[in-house]
Scaffold this motif. Structure first.
Motif, PDB file in Angstrom:
ATOM      1  N   ARG A 165       0.791  -1.193  -0.100  1.00  0.00           N
ATOM      2  CA  ARG A 165      -0.112   0.031  -0.054  1.00  0.00           C
ATOM      3  C   ARG A 165       1.054   1.128   0.136  1.00  0.00           C
ATOM      4  O   ARG A 165       0.466   2.106  -0.762  1.00  0.00           O
ATOM      5  N   LEU A 166       1.858   1.229   0.844  1.00  0.00           N
ATOM      6  CA  LEU A 166       2.838   2.549   0.918  1.00  0.00           C
ATOM      7  C   LEU A 166       3.427   2.713  -0.562  1.00  0.00           C
ATOM      8  O   LEU A 166       3.538   3.793  -1.037  1.00  0.00           O
ATOM      9  N   ILE A 167       4.018   1.426  -1.117  1.00  0.00           N
ATOM     10  CA  ILE A 167       4.509   1.629  -2.586  1.00  0.00           C
ATOM     11  C   ILE A 167       3.565   2.310  -3.405  1.00  0.00           C
ATOM     12  O   ILE A 167       3.834   3.072  -4.102  1.00  0.00           O
ATOM     13  N   ARG A 168       2.279   1.915  -3.444  1.00  0.00           N
ATOM     14  CA  ARG A 168       1.165   2.532  -4.315  1.00  0.00           C
ATOM     15  C   ARG A 168       1.050   3.684  -4.148  1.00  0.00           C
ATOM     16  O   ARG A 168       0.512   4.722  -4.710  1.00  0.00           O
ATOM     17  N   GLN A 169       0.712   4.361  -2.851  1.00  0.00           N
ATOM     18  CA  GLN A 169       0.430   5.548  -2.246  1.00  0.00           C
ATOM     19  C   GLN A 169       1.557   6.584  -1.942  1.00  0.00           C
ATOM     20  O   GLN A 169       1.423   7.917  -2.386  1.00  0.00           O
ATOM     21  N   GLU A 170       2.603   5.947  -1.420  1.00  0.00           N
ATOM     22  CA  GLU A 170       3.686   7.064  -1.078  1.00  0.00           C
ATOM     23  C   GLU A 170       4.980   6.917  -1.567  1.00  0.00           C
ATOM     24  O   GLU A 170       5.954   7.671  -1.598  1.00  0.00           O
ATOM     25  N   GLY A 171       5.165   5.795  -2.600  1.00  0.00           N
ATOM     26  CA  GLY A 171       6.537   5.527  -3.293  1.00  0.00           C
ATOM     27  C   GLY A 171       7.400   4.263  -2.516  1.00  0.00           C
ATOM     28  O   GLY A 171       7.247   4.065  -1.211  1.00  0.00           O
ATOM     29  N   ARG A 172       8.574   4.065  -2.996  1.00  0.00           N
ATOM     30  CA  ARG A 172       9.397   2.981  -2.448  1.00  0.00           C
ATOM     31  C   ARG A 172      10.020   3.380  -1.202  1.00  0.00           C
ATOM     32  O   ARG A 172      10.413   2.585  -0.475  1.00  0.00           O
ATOM     33  N   SER A 173      10.460   4.623  -1.178  1.00  0.00           N
ATOM     34  CA  SER A 173      11.324   5.139   0.020  1.00  0.00           C
ATOM     35  C   SER A 173      10.390   4.957   1.268  1.00  0.00           C
ATOM     36  O   SER A 173      11.083   4.539   2.217  1.00  0.00           O
ATOM     37  N   ALA A 174       9.163   5.460   1.302  1.00  0.00           N
ATOM     38  CA  ALA A 174       8.553   5.099   2.292  1.00  0.00           C
ATOM     39  C   ALA A 174       8.217   3.628   2.713  1.00  0.00           C
ATOM     40  O   ALA A 174       8.282   3.361   3.791  1.00  0.00           O
ATOM     41  N   ALA A 175       7.859   2.821   1.689  1.00  0.00           N
ATOM     42  CA  ALA A 175       8.023   1.509   1.924  1.00  0.00           C
ATOM     43  C   ALA A 175       9.009   0.788   2.473  1.00  0.00           C
ATOM     44  O   ALA A 175       9.189  -0.125   3.342  1.00  0.00           O
ATOM     45  N   LEU A 176      10.149   1.149   2.066  1.00  0.00           N
ATOM     46  CA  LEU A 176      11.366   0.650   2.474  1.00  0.00           C
ATOM     47  C   LEU A 176      11.796   0.907   3.937  1.00  0.00           C
ATOM     48  O   LEU A 176      12.180   0.206   4.765  1.00  0.00           O
ATOM     49  N   ILE A 177      11.547   2.383   4.302  1.00  0.00           N
ATOM     50  CA  ILE A 177      11.622   2.761   5.721  1.00  0.00           C
ATOM     51  C   ILE A 177      10.738   1.578   6.704  1.00  0.00           C
ATOM     52  O   ILE A 177      11.169   1.322   7.692  1.00  0.00           O
ATOM     53  N   TYR A 178       9.353   1.729   6.485  1.00  0.00           N
ATOM     54  CA  TYR A 178       8.685   0.753   6.988  1.00  0.00           C
ATOM     55  C   TYR A 178       9.050  -0.834   6.967  1.00  0.00           C
ATOM     56  O   TYR A 178       8.959  -1.258   8.143  1.00  0.00           O
ATOM     57  N   ALA A 179       9.208  -1.150   6.047  1.00  0.00           N
ATOM     58  CA  ALA A 179       9.607  -2.498   5.928  1.00  0.00           C
ATOM     59  C   ALA A 179      10.868  -2.818   6.781  1.00  0.00           C
ATOM     60  O   ALA A 179      10.931  -3.890   7.565  1.00  0.00           O
ATOM     61  N   ARG A 180      11.886  -1.853   6.827  1.00  0.00           N
ATOM     62  CA  ARG A 180      12.929  -1.992   7.901  1.00  0.00           C
ATOM     63  C   ARG A 180      12.506  -1.919   9.195  1.00  0.00           C
ATOM     64  O   ARG A 180      12.988  -2.802   9.976  1.00  0.00           O
ATOM     65  N   GLU A 181      11.689  -1.082   9.486  1.00  0.00           N
ATOM     66  CA  GLU A 181      11.423  -1.167  11.043  1.00  0.00           C
ATOM     67  C   GLU A 181      10.292  -2.400  11.420  1.00  0.00           C
ATOM     68  O   GLU A 181      10.495  -2.724  12.455  1.00  0.00           O
ATOM     69  N   CYS A 182       9.683  -2.881  10.504  1.00  0.00           N
ATOM     70  CA  CYS A 182       8.918  -3.982  10.797  1.00  0.00           C
ATOM     71  C   CYS A 182      10.037  -5.454  10.851  1.00  0.00           C
ATOM     72  O   CYS A 182       9.841  -6.133  11.754  1.00  0.00           O
ATOM     73  N   PHE A 183      10.913  -5.382  10.123  1.00  0.00           N
ATOM     74  CA  PHE A 183      11.854  -6.436  10.115  1.00  0.00           C
ATOM     75  C   PHE A 183      12.564  -6.342  11.305  1.00  0.00           C
ATOM     76  O   PHE A 183      12.954  -7.390  12.176  1.00  0.00           O
TER      77      PHE A 183
END
Length: 547
Positions: A408-426
């Motif tokens: 959803r973040l990739i779709r709405q805010e772009g890969r940078s936001a998605a990458l930050i979120y993914a790292r936090e979750c991991f």
């Protein structure tokens, strides 16, 4: 006629009091009093969904899954309609005389039933009887001149008033209709079935549906295209587009082969495919990590000739494996007269119940289809935001919620936001699905060192779950692609050392692993793996003919 209008007036004035009750209170459960397991399932479901005990209707029916037209009419249709009429669920006037197959139909009728639920032990299908085809029912298509069908689909027209032949099929007024009244549409009923290979499997379906309703459906989506007709493939493509629009991590197989052990199939919250005779490969496994509430739909003409077997067709194996919603056909339905997979998923994603979605997706009635699952189950009652905000993220399938949010973040805010979120979750909750997704995002962003750092997570695993073997292979392939052949070789070695690796997957691992072994400085292993792959690819040697 005056008498008929009086009946309608009484119903409208008094009968609608039931409609103010909640939907569960208008569910009628049908059980076979000759089958103790049928009674057990009926009581268990009523208790689980707070359905009044008096809503359980019991009839002494044949114990076989297949019954004759006569047995259907005499032991199911006529006594059930009489009970529903006497108890006020169906209001109207019954015909004084029987129709050509022996049914005493309603001359005028309305009903207040939200769903009719058949249970394990209630006959599944009606055998064709050419001697009972109604006279004067000539069809333009001879393939429709049959009176066989599913018991459930026949029961859906139980309260339809007037002359209604049992031969052929009728239009389903719920098809593609949104906002229909839940209690009555031209007398038609919505029918679902709680059935499967065992009482344990059916009770588990009920329990896991309730669990998924509380926490929301979690997992990935899988679509297996490549069937024999273009129209069917188009339906499944549309279903895949719906899943991706809902941000599900989605896998699509478009070759003319059934998805098998060579394909990723971890956490299958949604599986839709066609057109294979029976469940095989991962779907034939006794144990597979299927998320609570999962939807499994394999479109085949004879997917539900039996539901009491965990090895035949598709419906029984899917229920046995833990899927909570599935669709099937008891005889050849022909493609145009089957449930539409994309409409089923569309209605579920919109927050509808399984019972609503099954009726919404089915173009006909008095035909071959069945819907197995809890009709009250709403798999998407909770939004993704609600799921992420609750303790749903603490379960075994929680990493897949994070994957949806990443999409959803990739779709709405772009890969940078998605990458930050993914790292936090991991960092908060390391897992294989997250490691692969994060590593892939890093690799796409040309951050190779960070990708390697995440993907090396696989080195710490002692056991590779069978559901995640392909995911691990994909992680190893990504490591190899980025030049880290040693770690990739280690993963392949561990995968090949696992017990019970199926032949198709073993061939794949040996073939692709031999290249990785060569790059990792293991030429002897590379040669051995390549040789073994060639041996496994050889057809079995034919036995010498007897002299």
């Amino acid at each position: 006629m005056l008498r008929y209008y009086i009946v309608f007036a009484v119903f409208l004035f008094l009968g609608f009091s039931r409609l103010s009750a909640n939907e569960a209170e208008r569910v009628v459960i049908l059980a076979n009093s000759n089958v103790p397991e049928s009674m057990e399932v009926a009581r268990y479901y009523a208790s689980s969904r707070s359905i009044p005990k008096e809503n359980i209707v019991t009839l002494p029916m044949p114990e076989a899954e297949t019954v004759s037209v006569r047995d259907y009419v005499d032991t199911i249709y006529n006594p059930l309609l009489a009970k529903l009429n006497n108890n006020g669920w169906v209001k109207g006037v019954r015909s004084r005389s029987a129709d050509p197959v022996g049914r005493r139909r309603m001359s005028v009728a309305l009903h207040s039933i939200s769903y009719l639920v058949t249970t394990l032990g209630v006959p599944l299908r009606i055998a064709n009887d050419p001697t009972l085809l109604e006279p004067g029912i000539a069809s333009e298509a001879s393939i429709l001149e049959v009176n066989c069908g599913s018991v459930d689909s026949e029961l859906s027209v139980l309260a339809v008033p007037g002359k209604l032949p049992m031969t052929a099929l009728v239009e389903n007024p719920f098809f593609k209709k949104k906002g229909q009244a839940v209690y009555n549409t031209e007398g038609h009923m919505r029918v679902c079935r709680l059935d499967g290979p065992s009482v344990v499997a059916v009770k588990r379906l009920i329990d896991r549906s309730l669990q998924a309703e509380r926490q929301g459906l979690q997992g990935r989506a899988y679509f297996d295209l490549g069937g024999p007709h273009k129209q069917g493939d188009e339906w499944f493509k549309q279903a895949a587009e719906l899943a991706m629009a809902a941000d599900f991590d989605t896998e699509i197989e478009s070759e003319r082969r059934l998805m098998d052990y060579r394909d990723r199939l971890d956490a299958p919250a949604i599986y839709m495919g066609w057109y294979r005779h029976k469940a095989s490969g991962p779907w034939a496994e006794k144990q597979w990590a299927v998320p609570p509430g999962a939807l499994g739909f394999h479109l085949h003409s004879f997917s539900a000739t039996t539901v009491r077997s965990a090895r035949s067709g598709w419906v029984g194996p899917l229920v046995s494996q833990g899927y909570c919603m599935t669709i099937g056909n008891v005889y050849e339905p022909y493609l145009e007269f089957t449930h539409r997979p994309h409409l089923l998923l569309e209605h579920l994603l919109a927050g509808g119940t399984f019972g609503e979605a099954a009726a919404y997706a089915y173009p006909v009635a008095s035909w071959m289809g069945i819907a197995v699952g809890d009709p009250l189950f709403r798999p998407f009652a909770k939004s993704l935001d609600d799921q992420l905000a609750t303790d749903a993220v603490a379960g075994a399938f929680s990493p897949y919620l994070y994957l949806r949010e990443i999409n959803r973040l990739i779709r709405q805010e772009g890969r940078s936001a998605a990458l930050i979120y993914a790292r936090e979750c991991f960092l908060k909750a390391p897992s294989l699905p997250l490691a692969y997704r994060l590593g892939d995002l890093y690799e796409e962003g040309e951050q190779v060192e960070k990708a390697l750092e995440v993907l090396k997570f696989v080195r710490f695993l002692d056991h590779y779950p069978k559901e995640k073997r392909i995911l691990l292979k994909k992680m190893a392939d990504l490591l190899f692609h980025m030049g880290h052949s040693q770690t990739a070789f280690l993963v392949y070695t561990k995968l090949l050392e696992e017990d019970g690796v199926p032949k198709p997957l073993r061939i794949l691992l040996l073939t692709e692993g031999s290249k990785i072994a060569e790059e990792a400085g293991e030429p002897t292993v590379s040669a051995r793996w390549a040789s073994k792959a060639m041996q496994l690819k050889q057809p079995p040697a034919e036995k010498d003919a007897a002299v």
